[in-house]
Design a protein around this motif. Structure first.
Motif, short mmCIF file in Angstrom:
data_model
loop_
_atom_site.label_atom_id
_atom_site.label_comp_id
_atom_site.label_asym_id
_atom_site.label_seq_id
_atom_site.Cartn_x
_atom_site.Cartn_y
_atom_site.Cartn_z
N GLN A 193 0.83 -1.19 0.00
CA GLN A 193 0.00 0.00 0.00
C GLN A 193 0.87 1.25 0.00
N VAL A 194 0.28 2.31 -0.48
CA VAL A 194 0.94 3.62 -0.49
C VAL A 194 0.03 4.61 0.23
N GLN A 195 0.63 5.41 1.09
CA GLN A 195 -0.13 6.44 1.80
C GLN A 195 0.50 7.80 1.55
N LEU A 196 -0.36 8.81 1.38
CA LEU A 196 0.08 10.20 1.30
C LEU A 196 -0.60 10.96 2.43
N VAL A 197 0.21 11.62 3.23
CA VAL A 197 -0.32 12.34 4.39
C VAL A 197 0.07 13.80 4.28
N GLU A 198 -0.96 14.67 4.26
CA GLU A 198 -0.73 16.11 4.17
C GLU A 198 -0.74 16.74 5.56
N SER A 199 -0.10 17.88 5.66
CA SER A 199 -0.16 18.69 6.88
C SER A 199 0.11 20.13 6.51
N GLY A 200 -0.24 21.03 7.44
CA GLY A 200 0.10 22.43 7.26
C GLY A 200 -1.04 23.36 6.92
N GLY A 201 -2.24 22.83 6.74
CA GLY A 201 -3.36 23.71 6.46
C GLY A 201 -3.77 24.51 7.69
N GLY A 202 -4.71 25.44 7.48
CA GLY A 202 -5.18 26.23 8.60
C GLY A 202 -5.85 27.50 8.14
N LEU A 203 -6.04 28.39 9.09
CA LEU A 203 -6.68 29.69 8.85
C LEU A 203 -5.61 30.76 8.78
N VAL A 204 -5.68 31.60 7.75
CA VAL A 204 -4.70 32.66 7.60
C VAL A 204 -5.41 33.89 7.04
N GLN A 205 -4.90 35.05 7.37
CA GLN A 205 -5.47 36.29 6.88
C GLN A 205 -5.04 36.55 5.43
N PRO A 206 -5.83 37.29 4.69
CA PRO A 206 -5.41 37.66 3.32
C PRO A 206 -4.03 38.31 3.33
N GLY A 207 -3.21 37.91 2.38
CA GLY A 207 -1.84 38.40 2.31
C GLY A 207 -0.85 37.55 3.08
N GLY A 208 -1.36 36.62 3.86
CA GLY A 208 -0.50 35.77 4.66
C GLY A 208 0.07 34.60 3.89
N SER A 209 0.77 33.73 4.63
CA SER A 209 1.45 32.59 4.02
C SER A 209 1.15 31.31 4.80
N LEU A 210 1.21 30.21 4.08
CA LEU A 210 1.13 28.88 4.66
C LEU A 210 2.04 27.96 3.87
N ARG A 211 2.51 26.92 4.53
CA ARG A 211 3.31 25.91 3.86
C ARG A 211 2.66 24.54 4.08
N LEU A 212 2.29 23.90 2.99
CA LEU A 212 1.74 22.56 3.06
C LEU A 212 2.83 21.53 2.81
N SER A 213 2.69 20.39 3.47
CA SER A 213 3.61 19.28 3.26
C SER A 213 2.81 18.03 2.93
N CYS A 214 3.42 17.14 2.16
CA CYS A 214 2.79 15.88 1.83
C CYS A 214 3.87 14.81 1.75
N ALA A 215 3.77 13.82 2.63
CA ALA A 215 4.76 12.76 2.68
C ALA A 215 4.16 11.45 2.18
N ALA A 216 4.86 10.82 1.26
CA ALA A 216 4.43 9.53 0.73
C ALA A 216 5.20 8.42 1.45
N SER A 217 4.50 7.35 1.77
CA SER A 217 5.15 6.23 2.45
C SER A 217 4.50 4.92 2.01
N GLY A 218 5.16 3.83 2.38
CA GLY A 218 4.62 2.51 2.03
C GLY A 218 5.50 1.82 1.00
N SER A 219 4.85 1.03 0.17
CA SER A 219 5.55 0.22 -0.83
C SER A 219 5.81 1.07 -2.07
N ILE A 220 6.96 1.76 -2.09
CA ILE A 220 7.28 2.69 -3.17
C ILE A 220 8.57 2.26 -3.85
N PHE A 221 8.48 2.01 -5.17
CA PHE A 221 9.67 1.75 -5.96
C PHE A 221 10.24 3.04 -6.51
#
Length: 120
Positions: free
Chosen positions: A1-29
């Motif tokens: 199996q392969v899993q992708l897990v995101e993180s980093g979302g949230g609430l931000v004011q206009p003009g602000g910044s966010l950084r999202l991450s996504c890590a893949a794991s499992g049976s990956i060639f």
């Protein structure tokens, strides 16, 4: 199996910044590419950005504001989002075109999504 897990979302004011991450794991060639889509309420899912090796591509709506990058050693993709606008509000989904073994063609796998809300 392969899993992708995101993180980093949230609430931000206009003009602000966010950084999202996504890590893949499992049976990956190998991983051919990774990227992000988003889906706002009542709208279809739209492609945002992708990275293949060192090549990156962006939707016109985010070009110049968002930056996609990857860490091959960690099977992780990032989305740095700057100058955020209320219209960027959506659930952001990462995906990966991943080959589980050398015998099979790559398949598209999806993360569970992370909410990004841009509001004052």
């Amino acid at each position: 199996q392969v899993q992708l897990v995101e993180s980093g979302g949230g609430l931000v004011q206009p003009g602000g910044s966010l950084r999202l991450s996504c890590a893949a794991s499992g049976s990956i060639f190998s991983i051919n590419s990774m990227g992000w889509y988003r889906q706002a309420p009542g709208k279809e899912r739209e492609w945002v950005a992708s990275i293949t090796g060192s090549s990156t591509n962006y939707a016109n709506s985010v070009k110049g504001r968002f930056t996609i990058s990857g860490d091959n050693a960690k099977n992780t993709v990032y989305l740095q989002m700057n100058s955020l606008k209320p219209e960027d509000t959506a659930v952001y989904y990462c995906y990966g075109l991943i080959r589980r073994t050398s015998r099979y063609e790559p398949l598209k796998y999806w993360g569970q999504g992370t909410q990004v809300t841009v509001s004052s």
